[in-house]
Scaffold this motif. Sequence first.
Motif, PDB file in Angstrom:
ATOM      1  N   LEU A 170      18.257 -11.439  87.339  1.00 47.74           N
ATOM      2  CA  LEU A 170      19.329 -11.279  88.314  1.00 47.74           C
ATOM      3  C   LEU A 170      18.823 -10.937  89.704  1.00 47.74           C
ATOM      4  CD1 LEU A 170      21.917  -9.272  86.167  1.00 47.74           C
ATOM      5  CD2 LEU A 170      21.915 -11.716  86.650  1.00 47.74           C
ATOM      6  N   GLY A 171      17.593 -10.453  89.785  1.00 48.29           N
ATOM      7  CA  GLY A 171      17.002 -10.088  91.077  1.00 48.29           C
ATOM      8  C   GLY A 171      17.526  -8.798  91.657  1.00 48.29           C
ATOM      9  N   VAL A 172      17.993  -7.883  90.782  1.00 52.30           N
ATOM     10  CA  VAL A 172      18.506  -6.584  91.229  1.00 52.30           C
ATOM     11  C   VAL A 172      18.026  -5.495  90.276  1.00 52.30           C
ATOM     12  CG1 VAL A 172      20.574  -7.526  92.331  1.00 52.30           C
ATOM     13  CG2 VAL A 172      20.653  -6.868  89.909  1.00 52.30           C
ATOM     14  N   ARG A 173      18.072  -4.246  90.753  1.00 49.08           N
ATOM     15  CA  ARG A 173      17.798  -3.115  89.877  1.00 49.08           C
ATOM     16  C   ARG A 173      19.124  -2.633  89.321  1.00 49.08           C
ATOM     17  NH1 ARG A 173      16.459   0.218  93.209  1.00 49.08           N
ATOM     18  NH2 ARG A 173      17.823   2.021  92.912  1.00 49.08           N
ATOM     19  N   LEU A 174      19.243  -2.595  88.009  1.00 45.52           N
ATOM     20  CA  LEU A 174      20.508  -2.258  87.363  1.00 45.52           C
ATOM     21  C   LEU A 174      20.674  -0.767  87.117  1.00 45.52           C
ATOM     22  CD1 LEU A 174      20.559  -5.178  84.762  1.00 45.52           C
ATOM     23  CD2 LEU A 174      21.924  -5.008  86.850  1.00 45.52           C
ATOM     24  N   PHE A 175      19.561  -0.057  86.909  1.00 51.76           N
ATOM     25  CA  PHE A 175      19.626   1.370  86.574  1.00 51.76           C
ATOM     26  C   PHE A 175      18.705   2.189  87.460  1.00 51.76           C
ATOM     27  CE2 PHE A 175      20.772  -0.577  82.452  1.00 51.76           C
ATOM     28  CZ  PHE A 175      21.934   0.121  82.165  1.00 51.76           C
ATOM     29  N   ASP A 176      19.155   3.379  87.812  1.00 54.26           N
ATOM     30  CA  ASP A 176      18.272   4.443  88.281  1.00 54.26           C
ATOM     31  C   ASP A 176      17.936   5.262  87.053  1.00 54.26           C
ATOM     32  OD1 ASP A 176      18.206   3.827  91.000  1.00 54.26           O
ATOM     33  OD2 ASP A 176      20.128   4.846  91.351  1.00 54.26           O
ATOM     34  N   ARG A 177      16.663   5.469  86.766  1.00 54.95           N
ATOM     35  CA  ARG A 177      16.309   6.178  85.541  1.00 54.95           C
ATOM     36  C   ARG A 177      15.125   7.098  85.762  1.00 54.95           C
ATOM     37  NH1 ARG A 177      16.110   0.590  85.090  1.00 54.95           N
ATOM     38  NH2 ARG A 177      14.153  -0.440  84.557  1.00 54.95           N
ATOM     39  N   ASN A 178      15.207   8.232  85.081  1.00 49.16           N
ATOM     40  CA  ASN A 178      14.075   9.151  85.014  1.00 49.16           C
ATOM     41  C   ASN A 178      14.067   9.760  83.630  1.00 49.16           C
ATOM     42  OD1 ASN A 178      15.993  11.250  84.968  1.00 49.16           O
ATOM     43  ND2 ASN A 178      15.918  11.493  87.196  1.00 49.16           N
ATOM     44  N   ASN A 179      13.354  10.838  83.442  1.00 45.65           N
ATOM     45  CA  ASN A 179      13.251  11.439  82.109  1.00 45.65           C
ATOM     46  C   ASN A 179      14.545  12.109  81.649  1.00 45.65           C
ATOM     47  OD1 ASN A 179      10.591  10.649  81.868  1.00 45.65           O
ATOM     48  ND2 ASN A 179       9.803  12.525  82.808  1.00 45.65           N
ATOM     49  N   LYS A 180      15.469  12.364  82.592  1.00 43.94           N
ATOM     50  CA  LYS A 180      16.668  13.122  82.248  1.00 43.94           C
ATOM     51  C   LYS A 180      17.912  12.248  82.075  1.00 43.94           C
ATOM     52  CE  LYS A 180      15.219  17.496  84.378  1.00 43.94           C
ATOM     53  NZ  LYS A 180      15.565  18.544  85.361  1.00 43.94           N
ATOM     54  N   TYR A 181      17.992  11.118  82.791  1.00 47.63           N
ATOM     55  CA  TYR A 181      19.219  10.351  82.729  1.00 47.63           C
ATOM     56  C   TYR A 181      18.973   8.884  83.032  1.00 47.63           C
ATOM     57  CZ  TYR A 181      19.239  10.371  87.858  1.00 47.63           C
ATOM     58  OH  TYR A 181      18.904  10.188  89.170  1.00 47.63           O
ATOM     59  N   VAL A 182      19.952   8.073  82.678  1.00 50.94           N
ATOM     60  CA  VAL A 182      20.000   6.656  83.034  1.00 50.94           C
ATOM     61  C   VAL A 182      21.345   6.439  83.699  1.00 50.94           C
ATOM     62  CG1 VAL A 182      20.074   4.291  82.185  1.00 50.94           C
ATOM     63  CG2 VAL A 182      18.517   5.918  81.137  1.00 50.94           C
ATOM     64  N   GLN A 183      21.331   5.925  84.916  1.00 53.29           N
ATOM     65  CA  GLN A 183      22.569   5.792  85.687  1.00 53.29           C
ATOM     66  C   GLN A 183      22.608   4.433  86.360  1.00 53.29           C
ATOM     67  OE1 GLN A 183      23.749   9.264  88.012  1.00 53.29           O
ATOM     68  NE2 GLN A 183      24.225   7.909  89.736  1.00 53.29           N
ATOM     69  N   LEU A 184      23.775   3.796  86.322  1.00 58.44           N
ATOM     70  CA  LEU A 184      23.930   2.493  86.953  1.00 58.44           C
ATOM     71  C   LEU A 184      23.783   2.590  88.472  1.00 58.44           C
ATOM     72  CD1 LEU A 184      27.010   1.054  85.008  1.00 58.44           C
ATOM     73  CD2 LEU A 184      24.686   0.143  84.953  1.00 58.44           C
ATOM     74  N   THR A 185      23.084   1.607  89.048  1.00 61.74           N
ATOM     75  CA  THR A 185      23.058   1.459  90.501  1.00 61.74           C
ATOM     76  C   THR A 185      24.365   0.796  90.934  1.00 61.74           C
ATOM     77  OG1 THR A 185      22.049  -0.726  90.354  1.00 61.74           O
ATOM     78  CG2 THR A 185      20.545   1.170  90.450  1.00 61.74           C
ATOM     79  N   GLU A 186      24.545   0.635  92.235  1.00 61.14           N
ATOM     80  CA  GLU A 186      25.742  -0.061  92.711  1.00 61.14           C
ATOM     81  C   GLU A 186      25.773  -1.496  92.181  1.00 61.14           C
ATOM     82  OE1 GLU A 186      28.066  -1.080  96.907  1.00 61.14           O
ATOM     83  OE2 GLU A 186      26.182   0.039  96.922  1.00 61.14           O
ATOM     84  N   ALA A 187      24.610  -2.159  92.196  1.00 55.80           N
ATOM     85  CA  ALA A 187      24.533  -3.515  91.644  1.00 55.80           C
ATOM     86  C   ALA A 187      24.777  -3.493  90.137  1.00 55.80           C
ATOM     87  CB  ALA A 187      23.169  -4.126  91.947  1.00 55.80           C
ATOM     88  N   GLY A 188      24.310  -2.418  89.497  1.00 50.09           N
ATOM     89  CA  GLY A 188      24.520  -2.278  88.058  1.00 50.09           C
ATOM     90  C   GLY A 188      25.985  -2.131  87.711  1.00 50.09           C
ATOM     91  N   GLN A 189      26.747  -1.409  88.554  1.00 53.59           N
ATOM     92  CA  GLN A 189      28.177  -1.223  88.291  1.00 53.59           C
ATOM     93  C   GLN A 189      28.923  -2.549  88.387  1.00 53.59           C
ATOM     94  OE1 GLN A 189      29.391   1.771  91.094  1.00 53.59           O
ATOM     95  NE2 GLN A 189      28.227   3.388  90.099  1.00 53.59           N
ATOM     96  N   VAL A 190      28.569  -3.356  89.391  1.00 55.45           N
ATOM     97  CA  VAL A 190      29.194  -4.681  89.525  1.00 55.45           C
ATOM     98  C   VAL A 190      28.817  -5.554  88.336  1.00 55.45           C
ATOM     99  CG1 VAL A 190      29.270  -6.793  90.914  1.00 55.45           C
ATOM    100  CG2 VAL A 190      29.257  -4.554  92.041  1.00 55.45           C
TER     101      VAL A 190
END
Length: 309
Positions: A42-62
Amino acid sequence: MDHKLEIFVTTAEQKSFTRAAELLHMTPSAISLSIKALEKKLGVRLFDRNNKYVQLTEAGQVSYAQAKEILLKYDQLKIALMELEPSAAMPLSIGAAYTFGEYFLPGIIYAFNKRHPNITPTVTIHNSKTIIEQTHKQELDIGFIVEGDIGNPDIDIELFTEEEMVIIARPNHPIIRNSQVDRRLLEAETWIIREPGSGTRDVTDKLFAQLGIAPKKVMSFGSSQTIKESVALGLGISYLSESTVKSETKTGSIGAITLADFPNKSRFHYITHRASFHTQAAQLFLDFLDSYVLDEKVSVHTKKGVAEL
């Protein structure tokens, strides 16, 4: 269907690679590789992730909203093709609030199955708030809830039936034995009630407001059956719909009354998503509900007035 979409949607909803892996019977590393492959495609980053959480980016939400729609359309395609073969088993997803699911739905499904044996219902039981949310997300073909204040323009709602609410207590309790009910006694009692989000809880809160009482001792349980057993043991009193206590009042383990001055009813509705594609199975079930008649109700209570202070 691209399996990567299912993996992406499951991960987004679980907010965890590990939980998504458990649900999909995969390893977390396989989930991660699939997400990376989809991000590259898709050419986008879908998640912001670290050791504590996984969260949708704005592109991920769409992407999530569109992926859910694609998966829903795919499921509808499978069902539409299945319906071309009359002998094939047709799925039907039903959700119900605990009270309706435990005391009314089994008889309805039994009668429906006799008429349509090729339709296979899958039943989910939660409180009314959760059933409304699942119907809104189009995870259910039809939902049954207690009360009807849903506040959601995307959901159609129809009244199915209603019945009186009763105060229940042990048979030797003063509320049951006395000719009138003391408002102060009601306020001083331990009330065993349903959890927030339950339609039965909403009706109970309405009764408290009508009586002008604020009980100090309140226990919150997620099951009407647990509440009845607790009341029968003398742990407190409660407020439930009439059908839920029919067996216990017949055996004498519980007494039931209604307050003549405060006649509340528990209203049961069925709901569907307004924009949802109705499968043949769902439409047949809705048509069946229009003609279904519940068993004749038998009153299990006595009416009493509330003593003035």
